[in-house]
Design an enzyme around this catalytic site. Structure first.
Site, PDB file in Angstrom:
ATOM      1  N   THR A  10       0.839  -1.199   0.000  1.00  9.05           N
ATOM      2  CA  THR A  10       0.000   0.000   0.000  1.00  9.05           C
ATOM      3  C   THR A  10       0.873   1.248   0.000  1.00  9.05           C
ATOM      4  O   THR A  10       2.019   1.202   0.475  1.00  9.05           O
ATOM      5  CB  THR A  10      -0.929   0.027   1.241  1.00  9.05           C
ATOM      6  OG1 THR A  10      -1.828   1.126   1.130  1.00  9.05           O
ATOM      7  CG2 THR A  10      -0.159   0.155   2.543  1.00  9.05           C
ATOM      8  N   HIS A  11       0.319   2.337  -0.537  1.00 12.29           N
ATOM      9  CA  HIS A  11       0.938   3.662  -0.386  1.00 12.29           C
ATOM     10  C   HIS A  11       0.145   4.487   0.620  1.00 12.29           C
ATOM     11  O   HIS A  11       0.525   5.603   0.934  1.00 12.29           O
ATOM     12  CB  HIS A  11       0.919   4.428  -1.723  1.00 12.29           C
ATOM     13  CG  HIS A  11       1.911   3.926  -2.733  1.00 12.29           C
ATOM     14  ND1 HIS A  11       3.272   4.033  -2.558  1.00 12.29           N
ATOM     15  CD2 HIS A  11       1.733   3.313  -3.925  1.00 12.29           C
ATOM     16  CE1 HIS A  11       3.884   3.525  -3.618  1.00 12.29           C
ATOM     17  NE2 HIS A  11       2.981   3.063  -4.449  1.00 12.29           N
ATOM     18  N   ASP A  55      -7.516  -5.615   0.412  1.00 11.23           N
ATOM     19  CA  ASP A  55      -8.505  -4.907  -0.374  1.00 11.23           C
ATOM     20  C   ASP A  55      -9.751  -4.867   0.500  1.00 11.23           C
ATOM     21  O   ASP A  55     -10.080  -5.854   1.171  1.00 11.23           O
ATOM     22  CB  ASP A  55      -8.782  -5.616  -1.702  1.00 11.23           C
ATOM     23  CG  ASP A  55      -9.365  -4.643  -2.713  1.00 11.23           C
ATOM     24  OD1 ASP A  55      -8.643  -3.728  -3.134  1.00 11.23           O
ATOM     25  OD2 ASP A  55     -10.551  -4.777  -3.066  1.00 11.23           O
ATOM     26  N   THR A  56     -10.397  -3.722   0.506  1.00 13.77           N
ATOM     27  CA  THR A  56     -11.512  -3.527   1.423  1.00 13.77           C
ATOM     28  C   THR A  56     -12.710  -2.983   0.676  1.00 13.77           C
ATOM     29  O   THR A  56     -12.558  -2.190  -0.251  1.00 13.77           O
ATOM     30  CB  THR A  56     -11.091  -2.527   2.532  1.00 13.77           C
ATOM     31  OG1 THR A  56     -10.018  -3.097   3.270  1.00 13.77           O
ATOM     32  CG2 THR A  56     -12.236  -2.220   3.480  1.00 13.77           C
ATOM     33  N   HIS A  97     -12.405  -4.313  10.623  1.00 14.97           N
ATOM     34  CA  HIS A  97     -12.271  -5.337   9.586  1.00 14.97           C
ATOM     35  C   HIS A  97     -10.794  -5.645   9.315  1.00 14.97           C
ATOM     36  O   HIS A  97     -10.369  -6.786   9.314  1.00 14.97           O
ATOM     37  CB  HIS A  97     -12.941  -4.806   8.309  1.00 14.97           C
ATOM     38  CG  HIS A  97     -12.645  -3.355   8.053  1.00 14.97           C
ATOM     39  ND1 HIS A  97     -13.071  -2.371   8.909  1.00 14.97           N
ATOM     40  CD2 HIS A  97     -11.909  -2.727   7.106  1.00 14.97           C
ATOM     41  CE1 HIS A  97     -12.632  -1.205   8.472  1.00 14.97           C
ATOM     42  NE2 HIS A  97     -11.919  -1.393   7.383  1.00 14.97           N
ATOM     43  N   LYS A 122      -3.483   3.594   6.374  1.00 12.42           N
ATOM     44  CA  LYS A 122      -3.573   2.138   6.476  1.00 12.42           C
ATOM     45  C   LYS A 122      -2.276   1.563   7.013  1.00 12.42           C
ATOM     46  O   LYS A 122      -2.279   0.680   7.864  1.00 12.42           O
ATOM     47  CB  LYS A 122      -3.752   1.563   5.067  1.00 12.42           C
ATOM     48  CG  LYS A 122      -5.116   1.157   4.711  1.00 12.42           C
ATOM     49  CD  LYS A 122      -4.983   0.312   3.460  1.00 12.42           C
ATOM     50  CE  LYS A 122      -6.182   0.375   2.603  1.00 12.42           C
ATOM     51  NZ  LYS A 122      -6.006  -0.399   1.373  1.00 12.42           N
ATOM     52  N   PHE A 172      -9.765   7.561   7.673  1.00  6.80           N
ATOM     53  CA  PHE A 172      -9.816   7.910   6.252  1.00  6.80           C
ATOM     54  C   PHE A 172     -11.081   7.303   5.624  1.00  6.80           C
ATOM     55  O   PHE A 172     -11.841   6.597   6.291  1.00  6.80           O
ATOM     56  CB  PHE A 172      -8.557   7.420   5.522  1.00  6.80           C
ATOM     57  CG  PHE A 172      -8.435   5.921   5.452  1.00  6.80           C
ATOM     58  CD1 PHE A 172      -8.029   5.180   6.549  1.00  6.80           C
ATOM     59  CD2 PHE A 172      -8.756   5.241   4.283  1.00  6.80           C
ATOM     60  CE1 PHE A 172      -7.943   3.796   6.487  1.00  6.80           C
ATOM     61  CE2 PHE A 172      -8.660   3.853   4.207  1.00  6.80           C
ATOM     62  CZ  PHE A 172      -8.261   3.135   5.315  1.00  6.80           C
ATOM     63  N   GLY A 173     -11.237   7.559   4.331  1.00  4.46           N
ATOM     64  CA  GLY A 173     -12.330   6.940   3.577  1.00  4.46           C
ATOM     65  C   GLY A 173     -13.701   7.211   4.192  1.00  4.46           C
ATOM     66  O   GLY A 173     -14.044   8.359   4.504  1.00  4.46           O
TER      67      GLY A 173
HETATM   68  P1  IMP Z   1      -8.871  -0.443  -0.469  1.00 10.02           P
HETATM   69  O1  IMP Z   1      -9.234  -1.437  -1.458  1.00 10.02           O
HETATM   70  O2  IMP Z   1      -8.400  -1.055   0.792  1.00 10.02           O
HETATM   71  O3  IMP Z   1      -7.989   0.635  -0.975  1.00 10.02           O
HETATM   72  O4  IMP Z   1     -10.214   0.275  -0.036  1.00 10.02           O
HETATM   73  C1  IMP Z   1     -11.115   0.785  -0.992  1.00 10.02           C
HETATM   74  C2  IMP Z   1     -11.796   2.004  -0.417  1.00 10.02           C
HETATM   75  O5  IMP Z   1     -12.562   1.626   0.718  1.00 10.02           O
HETATM   76  C3  IMP Z   1     -10.845   3.080   0.075  1.00 10.02           C
HETATM   77  O6  IMP Z   1     -10.520   3.973  -0.928  1.00 10.02           O
HETATM   78  C4  IMP Z   1     -11.664   3.751   1.144  1.00 10.02           C
HETATM   79  O7  IMP Z   1     -12.530   4.687   0.568  1.00 10.02           O
HETATM   80  C5  IMP Z   1     -12.474   2.620   1.699  1.00 10.02           C
HETATM   81  N1  IMP Z   1     -11.869   2.056   2.923  1.00 10.02           N
HETATM   82  C6  IMP Z   1     -10.984   1.040   3.011  1.00 10.02           C
HETATM   83  N2  IMP Z   1     -10.669   0.801   4.296  1.00 10.02           N
HETATM   84  C7  IMP Z   1     -11.361   1.697   5.010  1.00 10.02           C
HETATM   85  C8  IMP Z   1     -11.448   1.951   6.408  1.00 10.02           C
HETATM   86  O8  IMP Z   1     -10.816   1.322   7.261  1.00 10.02           O
HETATM   87  N3  IMP Z   1     -12.274   2.952   6.770  1.00 10.02           N
HETATM   88  C9  IMP Z   1     -12.993   3.683   5.864  1.00 10.02           C
HETATM   89  N4  IMP Z   1     -12.941   3.500   4.562  1.00 10.02           N
HETATM   90  C10 IMP Z   1     -12.131   2.501   4.144  1.00 10.02           C
END
Ligand code: IMP
Length: 192
Positions: free
Chosen positions: A7-8, A68-69, A176, A12, A148-149
Site C-alpha cells: 500500500t501507499h 482490499d476492502t 475489519h 492504512k 480515512f475513507g
Molecule cells: P482499499 O481497497 O483497501 O484501498 O479500499 C477501498 C476504499 O474503501 C478506500 O478507498 C476507502 O474509501 C475505503 N476504505 C478502506 N478501508 C477503510 C477503512 O478502514 N475505513 C474507511 N474506509 C475505508
C-alpha cells in the site's frame, strides 16, 4: 523478517504497523520504491487483494501481503463493495464517495452495513487469504476527523461513535482490517 504491505496509503500502513510484532519489519510500497500502477481489475475484493500481493512478490521477489476492502451496504445490495474507492468517480475522493452514499441512502430505513477486508499473503510456498468483517451502520452526517475513507459515516456495532472519532488503536482492535491482520499474524506465527 522483512514483509511488504502493498500500500501507499499511510493511514492504512500506520494502522497495520501498530499491530505487527517487533520481529516483523513492515515496509510499504513507498519504502521499496514501487510506484507502478498495480492492476486492481478483479471483480471481487479477494481477487484484487491477490492481484496486488502477487504483483509485488513476482516483480520485487519479496514476501508480501495486500489488502482490499469494501464497504457493503445492505439496502444497496452490497454496494459500493469492490468499487468503494471509485464510487463517486475515478479519483478516490472520500468526501464525494460519502456524499454519494448518503444521497443513495436518503429514502432507506435500513442503514446497516459492513466493512470487509481481505488480506492476501503471497510468499514462496504461502498463498493464503484472511478475511475480517466489521458490522455497523451508516449515520446521517459525517462525524470525526481521524482515519480515512468512509470512517466519518461508519458507526461500528456496539459503539456510539464513528471510526473517525476513534484512536488508531481503538479502531484497530475492532476493525475489519484489524481482524484480518490478527488472522494473518496467527498464520505467520505458526510458520516462523
Ligand atoms: P482499499 O481497497 O483497501 O484501498 O479500499 C477501498 C476504499 O474503501 C478506500 O478507498 C476507502 O474509501 C475505503 N476504505 C478502506 N478501508 C477503510 C477503512 O478502514 N475505513 C474507511 N474506509 C475505508
Amino acid at each position: 523478517m522483512k514483509l511488504v504491505f502493498a500500500t501507499h496509503n499511510q493511514h492504512k500502513f500506520r494502522e497495520v504497523k501498530a499491530l505487527m510484532p517487533s520481529h516483523i519489519t513492515l515496509v510499504s510500497l513507498t519504502d521499496i520504491e514501487c510506484f507502478d500502477d498495480i492492476p486492481e481489475t478483479a471483480e471481487t475484493i479477494e481477487g484484487n487483494a491477490q492481484l496486488k500481493a502477487d504483483y509485488v512478490r513476482e516483480h520485487y521477489n519479496l514476501p508480501c501481503f495486500a489488502d482490499d476492502t469494501g464497504l457493503e451496504v445492505t439496502a444497496l445490495n452490497g454496494a459500493p463493495g469492490v468499487y468503494s474507492a471509485r464510487y463517486a468517480g475515478p479519483d478516490n475522493n472520500a468526501e464525494a464517495n460519502m456524499s454519494k452514499l448518503l444521497a443513495n441512502l436518503e429514502d432507506k430505513d435500513d442503514r446497516s452495513a459492513q466493512f470487509k477486508s481481505v488480506i492476501a499473503l503471497s510468499s514462496r510456498g504461502m498463498e493464503e487469504l484472511f478475511t475480517g468483517i466489521c458490522k455497523g451502520e451508516i449515520i446521517y452526517t459525517p462525524i470525526g476527523d481521524q482515519g480515512f475513507g468512509y470512517d466519518p459515516i461508519f458507526q461500528p456495532e456496539g459503539f456510539t461513535k464513528t471510526f473517525a472519532e476513534m484512536s488508531q488503536q481503538e479502531k484497530g482492535e475492532i476493525s475489519h482490517r484489524g481482524k484480518a491482520i490478527a488472522l494473518l499474524l496467527e498464520y505467520l506465527n505458526a510458520w516462523l
